[in-house]
Design a protein around this motif. Sequence first.
Motif, mmCIF file in Angstrom:
data_model
loop_
_atom_site.group_PDB
_atom_site.id
_atom_site.type_symbol
_atom_site.label_atom_id
_atom_site.label_comp_id
_atom_site.label_asym_id
_atom_site.label_seq_id
_atom_site.Cartn_x
_atom_site.Cartn_y
_atom_site.Cartn_z
ATOM 1 N N ARG A 9 3.382 1.346 -9.573
ATOM 2 C CA ARG A 9 2.544 0.215 -9.175
ATOM 3 C C ARG A 9 2.233 -0.678 -10.375
ATOM 4 O O ARG A 9 2.163 -0.220 -11.502
ATOM 5 C CB ARG A 9 1.250 0.751 -8.553
ATOM 6 C CG ARG A 9 0.511 -0.224 -7.673
ATOM 7 C CD ARG A 9 -0.550 0.521 -6.850
ATOM 8 N NE ARG A 9 -1.465 1.260 -7.704
ATOM 9 C CZ ARG A 9 -2.547 0.730 -8.276
ATOM 10 N NH1 ARG A 9 -2.830 -0.558 -8.087
ATOM 11 N NH2 ARG A 9 -3.337 1.467 -9.011
ATOM 12 N N GLU A 72 0.107 -3.471 1.445
ATOM 13 C CA GLU A 72 -0.830 -2.425 1.861
ATOM 14 C C GLU A 72 -0.561 -1.094 1.167
ATOM 15 O O GLU A 72 -1.408 -0.199 1.165
ATOM 16 C CB GLU A 72 -0.794 -2.232 3.374
ATOM 17 C CG GLU A 72 0.512 -1.717 3.945
ATOM 18 C CD GLU A 72 1.500 -2.813 4.309
ATOM 19 O OE1 GLU A 72 2.449 -2.522 5.063
ATOM 20 O OE2 GLU A 72 1.318 -3.963 3.847
ATOM 21 N N THR A 75 -2.252 -0.823 -3.236
ATOM 22 C CA THR A 75 -3.667 -0.822 -3.605
ATOM 23 C C THR A 75 -4.023 0.471 -4.332
ATOM 24 O O THR A 75 -3.259 1.446 -4.331
ATOM 25 C CB THR A 75 -4.550 -0.949 -2.356
ATOM 26 O OG1 THR A 75 -4.375 0.227 -1.546
ATOM 27 C CG2 THR A 75 -4.165 -2.183 -1.536
ATOM 28 N N ASP A 76 -5.217 0.480 -4.937
ATOM 29 C CA ASP A 76 -5.697 1.687 -5.618
ATOM 30 C C ASP A 76 -5.796 2.879 -4.678
ATOM 31 O O ASP A 76 -5.637 4.029 -5.097
ATOM 32 C CB ASP A 76 -7.083 1.434 -6.231
ATOM 33 C CG ASP A 76 -7.018 0.537 -7.451
ATOM 34 O OD1 ASP A 76 -5.912 0.340 -7.982
ATOM 35 O OD2 ASP A 76 -8.066 0.029 -7.868
ATOM 36 N N SER A 77 -6.099 2.592 -3.406
ATOM 37 C CA SER A 77 -6.359 3.668 -2.454
ATOM 38 C C SER A 77 -5.142 4.042 -1.613
ATOM 39 O O SER A 77 -5.224 4.946 -0.785
ATOM 40 C CB SER A 77 -7.514 3.269 -1.532
ATOM 41 O OG SER A 77 -7.203 2.066 -0.837
#
Length: 234
Positions: A9, A72, A75-77
């Motif tokens: 990422r 989607e 992201t961090d999550s």
Amino acid sequence: MILGHIGARKGSKGVPGKNFRDLCGKPLIDWSLDPLLENPQVDAVVVSTDDEEMYAHAVAKGALDIGLRPAELATDSAPKWGVWQHALEASQAMLGQEVTAFLDLDCTSPLRLPEDITGALDLFASAAPDMVMSVCESRKNPYFNMVEPDETGALQVSKPLPGGVWARQNAPVVYDHVGVVYVVAPDYLRSAETIYEGRVIPFVLPAERCLDVDSPLDWTMVEFLMKERLAGRF
């Protein structure tokens, strides 16, 4: 067909830009990408990223051109499992053969050796689990020297056993989950919602190859050990 995968990422709070930052002469990602591209057991390699520069770099080196990771999943999550599922399906659509093993290397675990990859693949082939996961023996043990506060704030052993455990060697073995190497059965990856639903077995590695870069201190330690290895001292 064995599909090698790296997730990289763009964002990183602990070490900004770490996945493409230079480590001992090449980007961090290449310490995972090159072993996949060079391994004769690996038939194809894919890099899942939302970073255009890293993506172009990986494709130029021979990774599949599946496009950037969906927003989607960047992201961090976003869970690793969903990233893997997307990469598998996007790659399978381009390949002429069915993927029989999904091999993932964490970009942030650069100290692995080539035999760690082949060893995990051999274990997957011989034991036929749903997943092989790299681990190392934990330095702290919840049955012995990991503690947590109770409702009054007083410390208690995290996982007490009857009679207590008063020597580390008498405590049940526990492992740290590390990102050196994973091998996953594609059908399991497609059908399961989380990592531990099926039969996940350990591939035990020495702790010195299991350091993960999450903080500036981690980077300093990994860089030191890599320099020692390249100099033939480690």
